[in-house]
Design a protein around this motif. Structure first.
Motif, PDB file in Angstrom:
ATOM      1  N   ASN A   1       3.979  -8.466  -0.163  1.00  0.00           N
ATOM      2  CA  ASN A   1       4.016  -9.644  -1.128  1.00  0.00           C
ATOM      3  C   ASN A   1       4.700  -9.398  -2.393  1.00  0.00           C
ATOM      4  O   ASN A   1       4.297  -8.721  -3.196  1.00  0.00           O
ATOM      5  N   PRO A   2       5.979 -10.184  -2.573  1.00  0.00           N
ATOM      6  CA  PRO A   2       6.890 -10.211  -3.745  1.00  0.00           C
ATOM      7  C   PRO A   2       6.075 -10.537  -4.957  1.00  0.00           C
ATOM      8  O   PRO A   2       6.409 -10.196  -6.182  1.00  0.00           O
ATOM      9  N   THR A   3       5.036 -11.701  -4.928  1.00  0.00           N
ATOM     10  CA  THR A   3       4.404 -11.892  -6.095  1.00  0.00           C
ATOM     11  C   THR A   3       3.667 -10.887  -6.886  1.00  0.00           C
ATOM     12  O   THR A   3       3.753 -10.787  -8.039  1.00  0.00           O
ATOM     13  N   ILE A   4       2.924 -10.042  -5.763  1.00  0.00           N
ATOM     14  CA  ILE A   4       2.108  -9.130  -6.387  1.00  0.00           C
ATOM     15  C   ILE A   4       3.053  -7.718  -6.300  1.00  0.00           C
ATOM     16  O   ILE A   4       2.518  -6.501  -6.882  1.00  0.00           O
ATOM     17  N   ASN A   5       4.168  -7.635  -5.831  1.00  0.00           N
ATOM     18  CA  ASN A   5       5.024  -6.538  -5.630  1.00  0.00           C
ATOM     19  C   ASN A   5       4.256  -5.334  -4.976  1.00  0.00           C
ATOM     20  O   ASN A   5       4.105  -4.057  -5.457  1.00  0.00           O
ATOM     21  N   ARG A   6       3.347  -5.629  -3.870  1.00  0.00           N
ATOM     22  CA  ARG A   6       2.770  -4.815  -3.382  1.00  0.00           C
ATOM     23  C   ARG A   6       2.944  -4.661  -1.626  1.00  0.00           C
ATOM     24  O   ARG A   6       2.997  -5.901  -1.112  1.00  0.00           O
ATOM     25  N   THR A   7       2.820  -3.529  -1.180  1.00  0.00           N
ATOM     26  CA  THR A   7       2.770  -3.546   0.442  1.00  0.00           C
ATOM     27  C   THR A   7       1.353  -2.986   0.865  1.00  0.00           C
ATOM     28  O   THR A   7       0.899  -2.088  -0.023  1.00  0.00           O
ATOM     29  N   VAL A   8       0.956  -3.636   1.896  1.00  0.00           N
ATOM     30  CA  VAL A   8      -0.486  -3.549   2.023  1.00  0.00           C
ATOM     31  C   VAL A   8      -0.616  -3.169   3.486  1.00  0.00           C
ATOM     32  O   VAL A   8      -0.033  -3.864   4.386  1.00  0.00           O
ATOM     33  N   LYS A   9      -1.187  -2.123   4.013  1.00  0.00           N
ATOM     34  CA  LYS A   9      -1.464  -1.812   5.500  1.00  0.00           C
ATOM     35  C   LYS A   9      -2.751  -2.712   5.866  1.00  0.00           C
ATOM     36  O   LYS A   9      -3.589  -2.544   5.416  1.00  0.00           O
ATOM     37  N   LEU A  10      -2.439  -3.374   6.999  1.00  0.00           N
ATOM     38  CA  LEU A  10      -3.665  -4.221   7.424  1.00  0.00           C
ATOM     39  C   LEU A  10      -4.720  -3.287   8.126  1.00  0.00           C
ATOM     40  O   LEU A  10      -4.415  -2.770   9.175  1.00  0.00           O
ATOM     41  N   PRO A  11      -5.792  -3.395   7.652  1.00  0.00           N
ATOM     42  CA  PRO A  11      -7.021  -2.662   8.517  1.00  0.00           C
ATOM     43  C   PRO A  11      -7.127  -3.335   9.918  1.00  0.00           C
ATOM     44  O   PRO A  11      -7.088  -4.664   9.918  1.00  0.00           O
TER      45      PRO A  11
END
Length: 249
Positions: free
Chosen positions: A95-105
Motif C-alpha cells: 500500500n503506497p499510502t502507508i508505504n508498507r508491505t504486509v504479508k497476509l496471514p
C-alpha cells in the motif's frame, strides 16, 4: 463365478480410473486456457455491485505457471499503486499510502479482495482446482447453447482448501468454464460464478466477462471484464519479488 465377479470389478475400476483421469485432463486444459500454459498478462475492470452502491476498480495482472502472480491496481486514483504478490502459497500486499508491505496471514485469506465478492484465497490458490481436488465427470448439460461436461471436484485428504465441493460446467468445444458452483464443508452453496461474452482475444476464444454471485446476499455481485490479455509471454521469475511489488507498473 468368483473369477467373473473379480473381472467385472476390475473392469469397473479401470473404467472409473479412466473417467477420473479424463476429468482431470479437462480441468487442466480449461485452467490453462485462461491462464496460459506458461504465463499471461491481462488488464481487467472489476465492478462491485451492492443494493445501494457500486464502484469499479481497474488492474493489471501478471502470472507465470501456477505459483507466481502479481496484481497492480491502476484505478481509481485513491487506490492506484496498491499491489499484490503471490509466491507459491504465500501472499503479500503493498500500500503506497502507508508505504508498507504486509504479508497476509491465513486468517485474511477468506476476506473479500478489494471489497469484492472474490476472496484473497481465490487469488492465492490458482493452482488449487487442478492439484488439490479429485475430479469426476458427473453428467453433461447445455449452458447458453454450449454442450458442457459437468465435473465435480472434491478436495483431496488434507488439501489446504476452503471449499468442500466445486462443480464446474466446461464446454466440450473450447474447454471453457462457463459456470462454477462453490460449496462449503457442509455442502451448502456459497457462491456461483458465470462466464459470458465469448470472444476472440489474445489469440484465443475465451469468455471476457465473469459474474460472481454470493448465494446468501441477494443483490450483491462482482463483475470482472477482461479488456486485454496476452498468453505465454516472457517473464523472468525475478519479476515476482517483494522488491518489484513496490515498483510494478
Amino acid at each position: 463365478m468368483l473369477r467373473i465377479l473379480l473381472s467385472a470389478i476390475l473392469i469397473l475400476t479401470n473404467a472409473w480410473a479412466a473417467l477420473s483421469q479424463n476429468a482431470t485432463d479437462i480441468v487442466r486444459k480449461a485452467d490453462e486456457k485462461m491462464r496460459g500454459e506458461k504465463s499471461s498478462y491481462s488488464e481487467m475492470t472489476m465492478r462491485i455491485v451492492r443494493p445501494k452502491w457500486e464502484r469499479s476498480i481497474s488492474f493489471k495482472s501478471w502470472s507465470k505457471g501456477t505459483e507466481l502472480s502479481l496484481v497492480y491496481i491502476t484505478d481509481p486514483a485513491k487506490e492506484k499503486g496498491q499491489a499484490f504478490l503471490k509466491i507459491k502459497r504465500e501472499m503479500w500486499s503493498w500500500n503506497p499510502t502507508i508505504n508498507r508491505t504486509v504479508k497476509l496471514p491465513p486468517s485474511m485469506l477468506s476476506q473479500g479482495w478489494m471489497g469484492s465478492d472474490f476472496t484473497n484465497d481465490d487469488l492465492l490458490n490458482q493452482r488449487s482446482i487442478v492439484v488439490d481436488y479429485i475430479h469426476s465427470i458427473t453428467g453433461t448439460e447445455n449452458i447458453d447453447g454450449e454442450e458442457c461436461w459437468k465435473i465435480t471436484l472434491l478436495p483431496k485428504p488434507n488439501a489446504p482448501v476452503v471449499w468442500g465441493k466445486i462443480v464446474m460446467w466446461i464446454t466440450k468445444k473450447h474447454y471453457l468454464i462457463l459456470k462454477s458452483e462453490y460449496y462449503d464443508e457442509d455442502q451448502i452453496l456459497v457462491k456461483t460464478e458465470l462466464a459470458s461474452q465469448i470472444k476472440q482475444i489474445g489469440g484465443r476464444t475465451i469468455p471476457t466477462v465473469y459474474e460472481l454471485l454470493p448465494a446468501e446476499e441477494p443483490g450483491n455481485k462482482t463483475i470482472v471484464e477482461l479488456n486485454k490479455i496476452e498468453f505465454n509471454i516472457n517473464i523472468n521469475d525475478s519479476f515476482f519479488s517483494l522488491r518489484n511489488l513496490t515498483q510494478a507498473r
